[in-house]
Design a protein around this motif. Structure first.
Motif, PDB file in Angstrom:
ATOM      1  N   ASP B 273       0.843  -1.203   0.000  1.00 16.69           N
ATOM      2  CA  ASP B 273       0.000   0.000   0.000  1.00 16.69           C
ATOM      3  C   ASP B 273       0.875   1.249   0.000  1.00 16.69           C
ATOM      4  O   ASP B 273       0.628   2.202  -0.747  1.00 16.69           O
ATOM      5  CB  ASP B 273      -0.909   0.009   1.236  1.00 16.69           C
ATOM      6  N   ARG B 274       1.884   1.225   0.835  1.00 19.32           N
ATOM      7  CA  ARG B 274       2.742   2.409   0.933  1.00 19.32           C
ATOM      8  C   ARG B 274       3.587   2.572  -0.329  1.00 19.32           C
ATOM      9  O   ARG B 274       3.795   3.691  -0.797  1.00 19.32           O
ATOM     10  CB  ARG B 274       3.619   2.292   2.175  1.00 19.32           C
ATOM     11  N   ALA B 275       4.033   1.449  -0.896  1.00 17.29           N
ATOM     12  CA  ALA B 275       4.828   1.537  -2.126  1.00 17.29           C
ATOM     13  C   ALA B 275       3.992   2.101  -3.267  1.00 17.29           C
ATOM     14  O   ALA B 275       4.435   2.979  -4.011  1.00 17.29           O
ATOM     15  CB  ALA B 275       5.379   0.156  -2.493  1.00 17.29           C
ATOM     16  N   ALA B 276       2.767   1.616  -3.410  1.00 20.38           N
ATOM     17  CA  ALA B 276       1.912   2.078  -4.507  1.00 20.38           C
ATOM     18  C   ALA B 276       1.588   3.556  -4.342  1.00 20.38           C
ATOM     19  O   ALA B 276       1.662   4.338  -5.296  1.00 20.38           O
ATOM     20  CB  ALA B 276       0.626   1.241  -4.560  1.00 20.38           C
ATOM     21  N   VAL B 277       1.254   3.972  -3.140  1.00 24.85           N
ATOM     22  CA  VAL B 277       0.923   5.381  -2.905  1.00 24.85           C
ATOM     23  C   VAL B 277       2.151   6.259  -3.166  1.00 24.85           C
ATOM     24  O   VAL B 277       2.052   7.323  -3.775  1.00 24.85           O
ATOM     25  CB  VAL B 277       0.389   5.585  -1.472  1.00 24.85           C
ATOM     26  N   HIS B 278       3.312   5.780  -2.761  1.00 25.33           N
ATOM     27  CA  HIS B 278       4.533   6.555  -3.004  1.00 25.33           C
ATOM     28  C   HIS B 278       4.750   6.748  -4.501  1.00 25.33           C
ATOM     29  O   HIS B 278       5.011   7.861  -4.968  1.00 25.33           O
ATOM     30  CB  HIS B 278       5.742   5.851  -2.384  1.00 25.33           C
ATOM     31  N   VAL B 279       4.623   5.672  -5.260  1.00 21.23           N
ATOM     32  CA  VAL B 279       4.853   5.761  -6.707  1.00 21.23           C
ATOM     33  C   VAL B 279       3.841   6.705  -7.349  1.00 21.23           C
ATOM     34  O   VAL B 279       4.194   7.574  -8.140  1.00 21.23           O
ATOM     35  CB  VAL B 279       4.790   4.355  -7.339  1.00 21.23           C
ATOM     36  N   LEU B 280       2.571   6.577  -6.962  1.00 22.33           N
ATOM     37  CA  LEU B 280       1.569   7.447  -7.585  1.00 22.33           C
ATOM     38  C   LEU B 280       1.796   8.905  -7.194  1.00 22.33           C
ATOM     39  O   LEU B 280       1.632   9.805  -8.018  1.00 22.33           O
ATOM     40  CB  LEU B 280       0.156   7.013  -7.187  1.00 22.33           C
ATOM     41  N   SER B 281       2.198   9.143  -5.953  1.00 20.27           N
ATOM     42  CA  SER B 281       2.338  10.529  -5.492  1.00 20.27           C
ATOM     43  C   SER B 281       3.502  11.229  -6.185  1.00 20.27           C
ATOM     44  O   SER B 281       3.551  12.449  -6.229  1.00 20.27           O
ATOM     45  CB  SER B 281       2.514  10.575  -3.976  1.00 20.27           C
ATOM     46  N   HIS B 282       4.429  10.454  -6.738  1.00 20.30           N
ATOM     47  CA  HIS B 282       5.557  11.058  -7.456  1.00 20.30           C
ATOM     48  C   HIS B 282       5.407  10.880  -8.960  1.00 20.30           C
ATOM     49  O   HIS B 282       6.342  11.144  -9.702  1.00 20.30           O
ATOM     50  CB  HIS B 282       6.872  10.420  -6.996  1.00 20.30           C
TER      51      HIS B 282
END
Lengths: 586, 586, 586
Positions: B273-282
């Protein structure tokens, strides 16, 4: 505690002017991370506060770093092809790159050019540059000066020495009731730059001056150190002391017109973080909070993962948010007395919170106490505009449960800390609160030794027998004996429920009673013997031994009779009987 | 790790076109949850990646469900009273309701009507309908087609078989350094629908193709399964494997023009969850995050409470937010190469984060290390525009405390994961970080057996005597002995403080010394004997036994002398003396 | 549970009118914290609900307070110099300051003035004032009245008695399945003030009336008490009962036109807090939530730190937010039937949540159960508008994991509690959920005694031997024996791995086998003996003893065979063999 909330704004204003005069006096001194400039600076401060000056030799290894050679500069100038001095250290300390190696030569503009630093986008300002860990030389000048240089041969001179010597820093410790420390750290390594660092030096000095005149709960440690290498050096040489730091602040950029900025410690929610945010949030002016980041000033070192100290940075405009930073525009006009005074009062208020942030216990935790009969409440109930003070009393009473500190209550209620603190003082005077400073822990006797040794326990109450058999004299400095006046010994022989006892056959009952009687006799006598022996044992081990006086025992009995004994007797009839029997032995 | 961040946008673009061609190739195949369509689809994919194809017989009980009969359809049409074919499977796979029972009959429009499905509010689109668990038949057609039907007798034909057969799915496992798995799951049960599910199949296939060519930390498991019944079947038959899934994503609806949408796993804060959100946020484009909800795609099953796997759903427009979903408008025009390529790069970046999200330890945790002397820092300090790379170094150093992962640091600092990761690599190369992968645990020897058995412990260091007496050979595969070169045995006989000892009467002291000497002799000899015996015991039990070579021991001594021994000796004078005495025994 | 969600709005409307009529009836009574007014009020309520009336003597010490003297007033008036009655209790109860001491005198306006209270900023309203704990007297009048008073001699009369008597309060307990209580508390001490407190009395009375007619999970305790001193008195005299309060609400200010306001309990996140916020958030109208603050109504006492009960305050406009509060403008026009009815329904809905907020277990936790085969799901899949009910089923199934309550699920899903609850009921009927009410704990036999004693454990299953040897008969009220039908005894003699056993020398193996056989014989016989003895032991201790009937055992075997035994046998071949051997003994 006599660190009070600042009384009036004019105090801060008067202090502001004094602090600005100090900035003016320090401005002309040519400082770097080492050298005579730092010594001269500390000498000026010693006129105000009794700083201790430390000298650490070049080459000393401090963690991953080495104390550098000492740098001193006498003159530094550039002469143009016409022999005119176009850049001169005597005009502005920033003109020479700090830690420049000595040079005296003639060279073309093209050769000189790589040694010149300017700010094209701020053509009238002179930048500030250093070359601490890379041996080279250079000059800083305004871009206008740079553009005015003609082709031709230039003469340059940097009459400096870079040689084994010392790193110099100042330290002032104001001892308090406790060994726990508040760290106040500012850097003293910048030459003529007013906001970034003279403002910090001036405010720290005057905080120290005024704190010295008050009684203090905490010990305050002021550090006047070169940035980075100074804090690394101090931490490296004082690891054990660093562990005593409970709160800390790094001071810099605190004389400019901007609003207040608090940068949290790495912990993020340390008491210093909460105290600073509380003060700023009630301070009236604009303010902001930033999370910790691992760049900035000496908080980088204090908050490195191997220390992780609760040290924040309370500034006005952060260094990366005003263009004057690290340029000649950070001068005596940029820093103003009123801002120095305002910052001063914020720091003082933070200290006030730290000094007074205690935890109380409501002595009437069940329902509200009746304030009216104590004159604490308006005579006529039912008024809609219950005054602020009354409201604060209810907050303090309700949350003084041993868990919430006064700062917790201030945060929850929205009241300013000093209102909550004064309210608590009033309630304390009326006996509605009591100190909840120390907490009582129950632990097995065989764990006392280690707990005292590790500092988890400051004092213990146990039987004389335990005091002896667990060799607690090895870790004790004081013993209070109850010999001759002791009420208590542990009833250890055998404890069983009457119901169980009565189910036993008669002969077994008889045996139990008989063994019990024998054991009781033995235990009482042995306990009495230990009561006598314990003082001897502790005296031999070097502890101070005190006997309770008859008066003290009497006083205690009177209190106990009206409180603990009464409570116990009220529990049940058999409790009352037991107590009555015990009282007969007095 | 060689899964690198995607290098250039054109890679993704080229891949986008390739993926769209795969969608085009799969579009005409008539798929359902079982049958030849799925087999044909998997056969196409096997041309690109070495899928394994599984066939599960109809009637197999999978948890609360049963694998259904296999459905295959050859032709399906409606002829109007004039004998014209007005609806024909050959024109569009959606025209027949999936899992329709066979029918060949003539009937009036009124009788036919209940079997016809259309979308009145989208009169030109043909809906997609299924009747998996209800035996009936039907046709789907556009509402315009429906309205054009005249009264009269119609002939309908569905030449289909619904009979015992198999459920077919594809599986591809790419083994990594670890048994821990990343699950990549897409469904293959929809007929000619491009976004909802061909886009998922295409992206999953190409992710598998490129991952196969890299070395991997994790094992990747790709599932090409019919929706719902497929994931239920797989989970039912692979419960033990499911426990190995550390991260997972369900792919669908990823070729449309909308922004990215990440639906969290039921856990909500899993690493995926955190990896996906990080990628989308950047990621630059628009994006949104949704909390888990128990409807959607196969994450419903992976996140059912009995599994609760960390599986999220990374999509573009969610299926319930675009009207084309489950209609003929979800066609080859709706899905575009550039969106497939863009989605692909997002998945790749998520994998990059998972592959590289490790935890390091700063080797200089006390204060900052000196970056300048290692060439890691600009030569001139004092610059205001400290470059990004330097700033990232400070973040990585400060937070590499064994608790924070690189993703934690990226989140805290605001840097993109790849910047943090590259910075960490540089610092690792300079010895400023070290791997903090495994952690050292101290536990009583008698708990080693169970800890190894349950996997809590991978290796243990203890005395030969413990290695034998706790029967650790039963759970060990390897033994490294120190026989002949051992420095260490546990000093167990008696340990007491000198102070206590000296308070004893002389005769007691003498007894203690004598017993100690006897015990020491016994213990040393027994320990040496065990050092010899241990290899024998473990060899018998089937473990591999290794002896330390003299060279290895020498290497270790050299390191120890400069590090651990030095540190120990520096602690106090008596430590230094003890170490010197120990070194004499070498 | 038969406390259902309120059926229709008109119910609440009809109730609203009834409640308003009750307010009208109580309005003329002259109430204070003690005296006849309270008794008259409770007498009216006893016509509707079977209140118990308590009388607590003046002088009773209740925590820090003392029950005051009883105050009764017959007449109170002021006559102007012309002999005209200008202020008269008979016109408005507020005209006399509550608890005024008796007075009959003549005095000048200047002397009278300090005894007169008015509201200059609301010149037509009469304020409400009390002087409970300060013996004085006074009158309240409108500011217009006050300004109209001329100079001259006035005659004043307060014919009141302030003498030892009682504090009177009403209490109604509606017992439920559980001893755990819901507290519903309102104050009855205000004279003619409609919103602040008659609205609370009216709603509480009708809640009690309707709850009395339903079966209840919780026990409901209604308190009709004077504010502050009443709750303090009740708490002081009912400390043990207070510990039974699981949820509570204080009712006041609930008939005005404002939106709903919930003030949290001091705990902040108690179940009552979450239930109230849930109800308000789905209630349609405007609403707000306030954190706990230690001023307001009787929640001050219930939430004092020594009790810290989960008691909130569910009101409409808070008392400090409408100017009519504590003035004559809080009259029969200010409070309207529709608002009383609306508030009533909110309270009812909160009770509905509390009554029904249970925890279920999904019986098919691995993957979704197949809803279609149970008729719970639309026949045609693939529809985009999956209906709300289906969606709620997925939420309930996914989160019924033993951790989430129905309220948790309602909060997570956004569904209203009643939808979630009805969905759960349907799923329960279909066997897809089961009750997860009690939880099973494994703990060592030697901890059972204390756990039962402290209420942590309600029932325990252990061997007859443990039942006897741990003297559990001392804390048990019931014993179910398995004598003659027991399957189980603890295999305690010796358990070792076959591998270890086989490595032993033959002679040691033989000894182990022989000792095991002896021990087994002894243990089986001793266990059987204990099975017989245990009933005797418990009967003697006063517990009821039950034997399992053959029918019950048969029933249990049938269930076990299809569930637990089957599961166990399926684990491995040796499990199957062991079970088969065990079944032979039946």
């Amino acid at each position: 505690m006599s660190v009070g909330w600042l009384d009036a704004d004019d105090d801060a204003a008067a202090l502001g002017s004094e602090m600005h005069r100090l900035v003016e006096r320090l401005y002309p001194i040519c400082r770097s991370i080492t050298g005579q400039g730092v010594r001269d600076t500390l000498a000026v401060l010693r006129g105000l506060v009794p700083l201790e000056v430390h000298e650490v030799p070049s080459g000393t290894v401090v963690f991953d770093w080495t104390v550098p050679k000492e740098w001193n500069v006498r003159e530094a100038w550039i002469r143009d092809p016409q022999g005119r001095t176009v850049v001169d250290l005597r005009q502005l300390n920033l003109h020479v790159v700090s830690y420049s190696t000595p040079v005296r030569t003639r060279l073309s503009l093209a050769e000189l050019r790589p040694h010149l630093h300017s700010l094209p986008d701020r053509p009238q300002w002179v930048p500030y540059r250093t070359t601490y860990y890379n041996e080279t030389w250079g000059f800083c000048l305004s871009h206008e000066q740079l553009l005015a240089l003609e082709e031709g041969e230039y003469e340059v001179c940097i009459d400096a020495t870079l040689a084994d010597g010392h790193l110099t820093y100042g330290e002032l410790v104001l001892p308090g009731e406790r060994d726990d420390e508040v760290l106040v750290s500012c850097h003293v390594c910048h030459p003529s730059l007013c906001n970034d660092n003279l403002s910090g030096i001036a405010v720290a000095t005057h905080l120290a001056r005024l704190l010295a005149a008050r009684s203090r709960r905490y010990t305050y440690r002021f550090l006047f150190i070169p940035g980075t290498i100074g804090s690394i050096t101090w931490l490296s040489m004082n690891e054990a002391r660093a562990a005593r730091i409970r709160h800390g602040l790094v001071l810099t950029c605190i004389g400019d017109p901007g609003g207040m900025t608090y940068k949290r410690s790495r912990r993020g929610d340390a008491e210093i973080d909460r105290a600073a945010v509380h003060v700023l949030s009630h301070g009236g002016g604009p303010w902001q909070v930033r999370d910790f980041s691992p760049y900035g000033y000496d908080e980088r070192q204090y908050c490195s993962p191997g220390f992780n100290l609760p040290v924040g940075n309370l500034a006005r405009t952060p260094h990366d948010r005003y263009p004057e930073n690290h340029t000649s525009a950070d001068n005596l006009d940029f820093v103003k007395p009123e801002y120095l005074g305002d910052t001063y009062s914020k720091y003082w208020e933070v200290f006030y919170v730290l000094e007074n942030n205690t935890r109380y216990l409501n002595t009437n935790p069940k329902c509200e106490p009746q304030l009216g009969k104590r004159g604490l409440y308006g005579a006529f109930g039912g008024k809609k505009d219950a005054n602020r003070y009354e409201v604060a009393m209810f907050w303090v009473l309700n949350y003084s449960d041993g868990h919430h500190t006064l700062l917790d209550i201030a945060e929850k209620s929205g009241f300013r800390f000093d209102v909550i603190r004064e309210t608590a003082t009033t309630l304390l005077e009326h006996g509605l609160l009591k100190e909840a400073g120390a907490s009582v822990v129950s632990l097995p006797s065989n764990e006392i030794y280690q707990s005292v040794q590790t500092g988890a326990l400051d004092a213990a109450m146990t039987s004389s027998t335990s005091l002896i058999s667990f060799r607690l004299e090895e870790v004790a400095k004081h013993l209070t004996t109850g010999r001759g006046k002791a009420y208590w010994f542990m009833l250890e022989p055998l404890l069983m429920s009457r119901e169980v006892f009565e189910k036993l056959p008669k002969d077994q009952q008889a045996i139990i009673m008989q063994v019990g009687a024998e054991l009781e006799k033995f235990a009482v006598e042995a306990a009495k013997a230990d009561d006598q022996a314990v003082a001897e044992v502790y005296k031999k081990a070097g502890a101070k031994v005190y006997d309770l006086s008859a008066a003290t025992v009497k006083k205690w009995q009177d209190i106990a009779r009206a409180t603990a004994w009464k409570d116990f007797a009220a529990k049940s009839e058999s409790c009352a009987r037991l107590l009555k029997a015990a009282e007969k032995t007095l």
